[in-house]
Write a protein that holds these residues in place. Structure first.
Motif, PDB file in Angstrom:
ATOM      1  N   THR A  64       0.832  -1.205   0.000  1.00 53.86           N
ATOM      2  CA  THR A  64       0.000   0.000   0.000  1.00 53.86           C
ATOM      3  C   THR A  64       0.862   1.249   0.000  1.00 53.86           C
ATOM      4  OG1 THR A  64      -1.701  -1.172   1.239  1.00 53.86           O
ATOM      5  CG2 THR A  64      -1.836   1.233   1.224  1.00 53.86           C
ATOM      6  N   TYR A  91       0.615   4.031  -2.908  1.00 56.61           N
ATOM      7  CA  TYR A  91       0.158   5.360  -2.525  1.00 56.61           C
ATOM      8  C   TYR A  91       1.125   5.938  -1.499  1.00 56.61           C
ATOM      9  CZ  TYR A  91      -4.065   3.438  -4.567  1.00 56.61           C
ATOM     10  OH  TYR A  91      -4.951   2.836  -5.405  1.00 56.61           O
ATOM     11  N   ALA A 135      -5.583  10.863  -2.852  1.00 50.43           N
ATOM     12  CA  ALA A 135      -6.680  10.368  -2.018  1.00 50.43           C
ATOM     13  C   ALA A 135      -7.406  11.530  -1.342  1.00 50.43           C
ATOM     14  CB  ALA A 135      -6.133   9.403  -0.967  1.00 50.43           C
ATOM     15  N   SER A 179      -9.422  13.477  -3.863  1.00 48.10           N
ATOM     16  CA  SER A 179     -10.661  12.778  -4.181  1.00 48.10           C
ATOM     17  C   SER A 179     -11.707  13.012  -3.101  1.00 48.10           C
ATOM     18  CB  SER A 179     -10.393  11.274  -4.330  1.00 48.10           C
ATOM     19  OG  SER A 179      -9.486  11.013  -5.378  1.00 48.10           O
ATOM     20  N   VAL A 184     -16.797   7.806  -6.340  1.00 44.40           N
ATOM     21  CA  VAL A 184     -16.536   6.905  -7.470  1.00 44.40           C
ATOM     22  C   VAL A 184     -15.925   7.689  -8.638  1.00 44.40           C
ATOM     23  CG1 VAL A 184     -17.614   5.411  -9.192  1.00 44.40           C
ATOM     24  CG2 VAL A 184     -18.336   5.277  -6.794  1.00 44.40           C
ATOM     25  N   ARG A 216     -12.280   9.153  -7.702  1.00 41.88           N
ATOM     26  CA  ARG A 216     -11.205   8.155  -7.744  1.00 41.88           C
ATOM     27  C   ARG A 216     -10.758   7.892  -9.181  1.00 41.88           C
ATOM     28  NH1 ARG A 216      -9.801   4.834  -3.789  1.00 41.88           N
ATOM     29  NH2 ARG A 216      -9.574   3.095  -5.238  1.00 41.88           N
ATOM     30  N   LYS A 217     -11.698   7.913 -10.114  1.00 41.99           N
ATOM     31  CA  LYS A 217     -11.339   7.762 -11.518  1.00 41.99           C
ATOM     32  C   LYS A 217     -10.619   9.014 -12.031  1.00 41.99           C
ATOM     33  CE  LYS A 217     -13.418   3.770 -12.424  1.00 41.99           C
ATOM     34  NZ  LYS A 217     -12.701   2.579 -12.960  1.00 41.99           N
ATOM     35  N   LEU A 268      -6.824   7.094  -8.864  1.00 43.93           N
ATOM     36  CA  LEU A 268      -6.735   6.094  -7.803  1.00 43.93           C
ATOM     37  C   LEU A 268      -7.349   4.772  -8.240  1.00 43.93           C
ATOM     38  CD1 LEU A 268      -7.621   8.249  -4.669  1.00 43.93           C
ATOM     39  CD2 LEU A 268      -5.421   7.228  -5.211  1.00 43.93           C
ATOM     40  N   SER A 269      -8.322   4.844  -9.122  1.00 41.52           N
ATOM     41  CA  SER A 269      -8.915   3.660  -9.726  1.00 41.52           C
ATOM     42  C   SER A 269      -8.587   3.691 -11.214  1.00 41.52           C
ATOM     43  CB  SER A 269     -10.437   3.667  -9.516  1.00 41.52           C
ATOM     44  OG  SER A 269     -11.026   2.518 -10.081  1.00 41.52           O
ATOM     45  N   PRO A 270      -8.066   2.598 -11.765  1.00 44.00           N
ATOM     46  CA  PRO A 270      -7.609   2.623 -13.158  1.00 44.00           C
ATOM     47  C   PRO A 270      -8.714   3.045 -14.121  1.00 44.00           C
ATOM     48  CG  PRO A 270      -6.890   0.609 -12.062  1.00 44.00           C
ATOM     49  CD  PRO A 270      -7.842   1.291 -11.130  1.00 44.00           C
ATOM     50  N   SER A 271      -8.357   3.904 -15.050  1.00 49.29           N
ATOM     51  CA  SER A 271      -9.301   4.374 -16.066  1.00 49.29           C
ATOM     52  C   SER A 271      -8.520   4.767 -17.307  1.00 49.29           C
ATOM     53  CB  SER A 271     -10.095   5.583 -15.546  1.00 49.29           C
ATOM     54  OG  SER A 271     -10.892   6.134 -16.572  1.00 49.29           O
ATOM     55  N   TRP A 309     -14.432  12.501 -16.648  1.00 50.33           N
ATOM     56  CA  TRP A 309     -15.089  12.283 -15.362  1.00 50.33           C
ATOM     57  C   TRP A 309     -15.694  13.563 -14.821  1.00 50.33           C
ATOM     58  CZ3 TRP A 309     -16.207   7.515 -14.706  1.00 50.33           C
ATOM     59  CH2 TRP A 309     -15.400   6.536 -15.277  1.00 50.33           C
TER      60      TRP A 309
END
Length: 355
Positions: free
Chosen positions: A6, A10, A17, A20, A271, A274-275, A279-282, A289
């Motif tokens: 982790t 990050y 984070a 976001s 959601v 994070r995109k 932080l979340s793969p996109s 977004w």
């Protein structure tokens, strides 16, 4: 996942984070405050909050926040000056609006303040269209913009206090100013994206204010979108925003309350945030977004107002979604027809954020 892995993914100084959390909580707070205080056109505050929170990663001093509000009052008030032209010389007035939109977008692309550019575009379109129909409605729109921005500025300060960037966090790279010829070409494209929504609003401003806000969001997104993949980015973000609005409405219908409205907005905002911050793969850029979140807020906020007014929510949503898709398809067409040269295309991709 272990603590060591982790920490590798990050690092302690990675601010994504907290950014976001700022974007999601700030958007939800703007939404709750605007509806809770019964502000005029309550969806404006969260939309401006998204633009502000996604663009400003540093806390604003009280003087800077007040200065931004005063600048917005002046820039949006410029739309009042064009009302007589639109009433008595409509063709000249429309051409002048188009020229002002071009100059506003070019100002942002040439390294100017992107927020001021956005507020100037909103003021030129929304206020002048409303004033052509009814001067009192124009004053109402100005009041809604100023009050919505005040809420967004206060929420920005609160969110930076709650979720400050880690010490030593790297600052986001500054947007690179485009050369004059490339900036003019892309600004022309963005202005043409916004103009049809403005022309529609001249017939019934109260009904087409959501379409203007959507067109402004598309105009911002078109500044960083090349012809290749434009349909996937523009139409995809609009459709995703519509689907999320339907899911949000169904979830909110289970227990209708302002605080549930806030909590669901917080969840959906997280959601998207994070995109947006990676932080979340996109595979989609941040502008995708931002446009998705703005579309969700506009559609949902207008549906809530329709419900309060006793209108048929589902029919109104279908009509509004159809208009959004039509405006998006037109924006895609403009990008295809006015695709910039190869050098400008690479340069736009490096900017990475809307104008």
């Amino acid at each position: 996942m272990s603590t060591e892995s982790t920490a590798i993914l990050y690092p302690a100084r990675d601010p994504r984070a907290r950014r976001s959390l700022r974007l999601a909580s700030g958007t939800a707070l703007c939404l709750a405050a605007s509806f809770g205080l019964s502000l005029p056109i309550p969806m404006i505050a969260p939309v401006l909050g998204v633009f502000l929170l996604a663009s400003v990663n540093q806390p604003m001093s009280p003087r800077a926040g007040l200065g931004l509000v005063l600048v917005v009052m002046l820039t949006t008030g410029s739309g009042l000056l064009l009302i007589p032209l639109l009433r008595y010389y409509p063709f000249t007035g429309v051409l002048l609006i188009a020229l002002c939109l071009f100059l506003a977008f070019r100002y942002g692309l040439r390294g100017g303040n992107n927020l001021v550019s956005t507020f100037l575009v909103i003021g030129l379109t929304m206020i002048s269209a409303a004033g052509t129909f009814d001067f009192g409605l124009a004053l109402l729109v100005i009041g809604a913009l100023v009050k919505g921005l005040l809420v967004a500025v206060v929420v920005l300060a609160l969110c930076h206090w709650l979720f400050p960037d880690p010490a030593g966090a790297p600052a986001p790279p500054a947007a690179t100013a485009l050369p004059d010829d490339q900036a003019a070409w892309i600004a022309l494209r963005a202005a043409l994206v916004v103009m049809p929504a403005f022309l529609l609003a001249l017939n019934d401003p109260a009904a087409y204010i959501p379409v203007i806000l959507k067109a402004v969001s598309l105009g911002r997104q078109s500044c960083t979108t090349a012809a290749r993949g434009a349909g996937r980015e523009l139409l995809g973000s609009t459709m995703l925003g519509g689907v999320l609005a339907i899911v949000f409405w169904c979830a909110l219908s289970l227990f209708v309350h302002l605080w549930m409205y806030f909590l669901w907005m917080l969840l959906f905002g997280l959601v998207a945030a994070r995109k947006l911050y990676g932080l979340s793969p996109s595979r989609y850029p941040p502008g995708f977004w931002v446009n998705t979140l703005v579309t969700l807020i506009i559609l949902l906020g207008q549906s809530v107002q329709d419900s309060v007014a006793g209108k048929d929510v589902y029919t109104a949503f279908a009509v509004r979604m159809g208009l959004f898709i039509g405006v998006t398809l037109y924006a895609w067409l403009m990008i295809e027809l006015l695709d910039q040269p190869r050098g400008a295309r690479r340069h736009v991709r490096r900017r990475g954020r809307p104008c």
